[in-house]
Design a protein around this motif. Structure first.
Motif, PDB file in Angstrom:
ATOM      1  N   ILE A 120      27.634  33.701 -66.522  1.00 44.62           N
ATOM      2  CA  ILE A 120      28.357  32.433 -66.329  1.00 44.62           C
ATOM      3  C   ILE A 120      29.371  32.152 -67.434  1.00 44.62           C
ATOM      4  N   ARG A 121      28.954  32.415 -68.676  1.00 47.26           N
ATOM      5  CA  ARG A 121      29.862  32.181 -69.802  1.00 47.26           C
ATOM      6  C   ARG A 121      31.131  33.025 -69.658  1.00 47.26           C
ATOM      7  N   ALA A 173      33.331  31.684 -66.880  1.00 44.23           N
ATOM      8  CA  ALA A 173      34.005  30.446 -67.293  1.00 44.23           C
ATOM      9  C   ALA A 173      35.173  30.737 -68.225  1.00 44.23           C
ATOM     10  N   ARG A 174      34.942  31.670 -69.145  1.00 46.88           N
ATOM     11  CA  ARG A 174      35.989  31.988 -70.123  1.00 46.88           C
ATOM     12  C   ARG A 174      37.152  32.731 -69.483  1.00 46.88           C
ATOM     13  N   ARG A 179      39.350  30.346 -67.770  1.00 44.94           N
ATOM     14  CA  ARG A 179      40.149  29.638 -68.780  1.00 44.94           C
ATOM     15  C   ARG A 179      41.340  30.496 -69.209  1.00 44.94           C
ATOM     16  N   ASP A 180      41.073  31.763 -69.468  1.00 42.39           N
ATOM     17  CA  ASP A 180      42.150  32.661 -69.900  1.00 42.39           C
ATOM     18  C   ASP A 180      43.218  32.819 -68.812  1.00 42.39           C
ATOM     19  N   ASP A 190      45.275  29.724 -68.865  1.00 39.02           N
ATOM     20  CA  ASP A 190      46.140  29.661 -70.046  1.00 39.02           C
ATOM     21  C   ASP A 190      47.111  30.851 -70.099  1.00 39.02           C
ATOM     22  N   THR A 191      47.161  31.607 -69.022  1.00 37.49           N
ATOM     23  CA  THR A 191      48.017  32.804 -68.909  1.00 37.49           C
ATOM     24  C   THR A 191      47.920  33.748 -70.107  1.00 37.49           C
ATOM     25  N   VAL A 192      46.702  34.051 -70.486  1.00 39.72           N
ATOM     26  CA  VAL A 192      46.466  35.049 -71.526  1.00 39.72           C
ATOM     27  C   VAL A 192      46.676  36.436 -70.903  1.00 39.72           C
ATOM     28  N   ARG A 227      44.822  39.315 -67.166  1.00 41.85           N
ATOM     29  CA  ARG A 227      45.409  40.078 -66.068  1.00 41.85           C
ATOM     30  C   ARG A 227      44.789  41.463 -65.948  1.00 41.85           C
ATOM     31  N   ARG A 265      33.865  24.757 -60.853  1.00 43.21           N
ATOM     32  CA  ARG A 265      34.899  24.732 -61.870  1.00 43.21           C
ATOM     33  C   ARG A 265      36.016  23.780 -61.464  1.00 43.21           C
ATOM     34  N   SER A 266      36.382  22.882 -62.374  1.00 41.15           N
ATOM     35  CA  SER A 266      37.506  21.983 -62.134  1.00 41.15           C
ATOM     36  C   SER A 266      38.766  22.621 -62.687  1.00 41.15           C
ATOM     37  N   ALA A 310      43.189  22.093 -63.110  1.00 43.88           N
ATOM     38  CA  ALA A 310      44.335  21.197 -62.989  1.00 43.88           C
ATOM     39  C   ALA A 310      45.499  21.963 -62.377  1.00 43.88           C
ATOM     40  N   ARG A 348      48.519  21.892 -63.158  1.00 38.47           N
ATOM     41  CA  ARG A 348      49.462  22.301 -64.207  1.00 38.47           C
ATOM     42  C   ARG A 348      50.881  22.423 -63.691  1.00 38.47           C
ATOM     43  N   SER A 377      58.064  32.713 -64.446  1.00 39.02           N
ATOM     44  CA  SER A 377      57.610  32.690 -65.831  1.00 39.02           C
ATOM     45  C   SER A 377      58.437  33.610 -66.737  1.00 39.02           C
ATOM     46  N   LYS A 379      49.728  29.717 -72.833  1.00 38.99           N
ATOM     47  CA  LYS A 379      49.705  28.295 -73.174  1.00 38.99           C
ATOM     48  C   LYS A 379      48.269  27.809 -73.198  1.00 38.99           C
ATOM     49  N   GLU A 435      32.701  24.753 -67.301  1.00 40.36           N
ATOM     50  CA  GLU A 435      34.079  24.272 -67.408  1.00 40.36           C
ATOM     51  C   GLU A 435      34.797  24.854 -68.624  1.00 40.36           C
ATOM     52  N   ASP A 436      34.065  25.591 -69.448  1.00 39.94           N
ATOM     53  CA  ASP A 436      34.615  26.198 -70.665  1.00 39.94           C
ATOM     54  C   ASP A 436      35.435  25.198 -71.489  1.00 39.94           C
ATOM     55  N   ARG A 495      40.242  27.351 -77.810  1.00 39.10           N
ATOM     56  CA  ARG A 495      39.696  28.674 -78.074  1.00 39.10           C
ATOM     57  C   ARG A 495      40.812  29.728 -78.111  1.00 39.10           C
TER      58      ARG A 495
END
Lengths: 319, 135
Positions: A12-13, A16-17, A20-21, A24-26, A30, A109-110, A112, A114, A276, B4, B56-57, B134
């Motif tokens: 799960i961790r 979730a991460r 997030r990545d 945040d377009t890390v 990809r 997972r919520s 946005a 963006r 982008s 970002k 939700e990290d 993070r």
């Protein structure tokens, strides 16, 4: 491959991460998505859309409960709007679904928007892949139903549910193009309210008039529900199952769906990349600033300026 | 692609506390500061708060408490974060606390406590200075 393996094993961790990545377009995310792709394509994706306040989150909450009773695992992506002014967001869909947060078979997972208008961002699309690879049987995507143009969800979901409530505009609304044309299932929620019969009739009329669009054999059912009291939810899941069977009913249906999805995914991905990379490049160029100046002085029109910039960029790319 | 990072915050009300006006105002202030705020609503158990934070990290959890159960609920949240290997998430509290409890809460790892009357700008600045998205 380390992260991809963690995702596939359901960590799960890690899931979730990664989401997030992606958000945040890390760039590394990809690469993980590339590793995960072979493990996707197994989940059944249900999209739920409709105007704010019609009860989408509550409906999702009840659907999770039913699917869990049937021993299915569920992933939920709840999309809420980003403020165009601050770039921040309040993601509140989870409030209605929190009772499932301790259930290991459910991942919520919520996300946005963006700044995207289609309601389904590129990152939501990628997040669907992540939940798919982690082995969820069903993935429910709830999107902000802000407008009638919101059809993005359809191309990523197997089944799209349009949620309405009684008393939202007259029958002319139902004739308008857009959101109402893309539903596989219509749900009139809060059906105990006045005007429910009228809303049903409006939608039915719209569907009946559009007979040739449903020539593939699926005519969208119209259901009533009171999601808060779990009324009508079982029937909605029954229709999702019927629609699933319909999609799987023939090789032809399956290949149409696969083609449409692949095409849309790729087009959107390329579009995203162009925005982008290429757009950012143009906006930061001297040429762009010069063109702006000329437009402000009314020495050039924006159409010509646009042609100049874009054609030059394309030629450069071809070399 | 341009990377970002955006700060994500969970605003939660653990326990049998029915007063959520304050936490809503804080959520709104965070939104206006450009953060993404996940709001879980009332009556959450510490377990639910921690699971939501992990799924939700988030970078930070803001716990609201006005009902006096903070000396049980706050440490429990920290404990569960640790058990789940998620103790890198910053936890702070807001609400009504007896003065003598504040140093105790800070000692066990609650990073900051905000009491009634704190200007919203201060609450937002604190996040900007103390919470890093993070990397």
């Amino acid at each position: 491959m380390v992260i991809a393996e963690k995702i596939i094993s359901g960590d799960i961790r890690a899931v979730a991460r990664l989401i997030r990545d992606i958000d945040d377009t890390v760039p590394e995310a990809r690469e993980v998505l590339k590793d995960l792709y072979p493990y996707t394509g197994k989940a059944y994706v249900v999209g739920i859309t409709g105007a704010p306040g019609v009860g989408k989150s509550t409906l999702v909450d009840q659907m999770i409960a039913h699917l869990r009773k049937a021993k299915k695992t569920v992933g939920v992506l709840a999309v809420d709007p980003t403020s165009p002014f601050s770039g921040g967001a309040i993601l509140g869909d989870r409030v209605r679904m929190q009772r499932h947060s301790m259930d290991e078979g459910v991942f919520i997972r919520s996300m946005a928007t963006r700044g995207y208008f289609g309601g389904l961002t590129q990152s939501t699309r990628s997040a669907i892949d992540v939940l798919d690879a982690m082995g969820k049987d069903y993935i429910i995507v709830e999107t902000v139903g802000v407008g009638q143009d919101e059809i993005d969800i359809v191309r990523s979901a197997h089944t799209t549910i349009i949620t309405l409530v009684p008393g939202m505009g007259d029958d002319i609304q139902a004739l308008k193009a857009g959101i109402l044309e893309v539903g596989d299932i219509f749900v009139i929620n809060k059906a105990d309210r006045e005007g429910a019969d009228r809303t049903i009739n409006d939608i039915r009329l719209m569907i009946e008039m559009d007979e040739k669009r449903y020539k593939d054999g699926w005519k969208p059912p119209i259901l009533t529900a009171q999601a808060v009291f779990d009324k009508g939810v079982k029937e909605i899941l029954g229709e999702i199952e019927n629609h699933r069977k319909h999609l799987l009913s023939s090789k032809q249906m399956q290949s149409i769906f696969k083609y449409e999805k692949a095409r849309n995914d790729l087009v959107e991905m390329i579009k995203d990349r162009i925005v982008s990379d290429v757009l950012a490049d143009i906006i930061h160029s001297r040429e762009f600033e010069e063109a702006l100046q000329l437009i402000m002085e009314r020495k050039i029109d924006p159409y010509t300026a646009c042609d100049n910039i874009v054609l030059k960029k394309i030629k450069k790319g071809n070399k | 692609m341009n990377q970002k990072r955006k700060i994500r915050i969970l605003v939660a009300k653990p326990g049998l506390d029915g007063h959520d006006r304050g936490s809503r105002i804080i959520a709104r202030a965070y939104r206006d500061a450009g953060f993404e705020v996940v709001y879980t609503g009332l009556h959450q158990t510490p377990e639910e708060v921690v699971q939501a934070a992990i799924q939700e990290d988030v970078d930070m959890i803001g716990l609201s408490s006005l009902a006096g159960a903070h000396m049980y609920l706050f440490p429990r949240v920290l404990e569960l974060l640790k058990e789940n290997g998620a103790d890198d998430i910053v936890v702070c509290g807001g609400g009504i606390f007896p003065e003598e409890d504040i140093p105790k809460l800070k000692k066990i790892g609650i990073k900051e406590i905000f009491t009634p009357g704190t200007p919203l700008g201060e609450v937002v600045n604190w996040v900007e200075e103390n919470v890093k998205p993070r990397s």
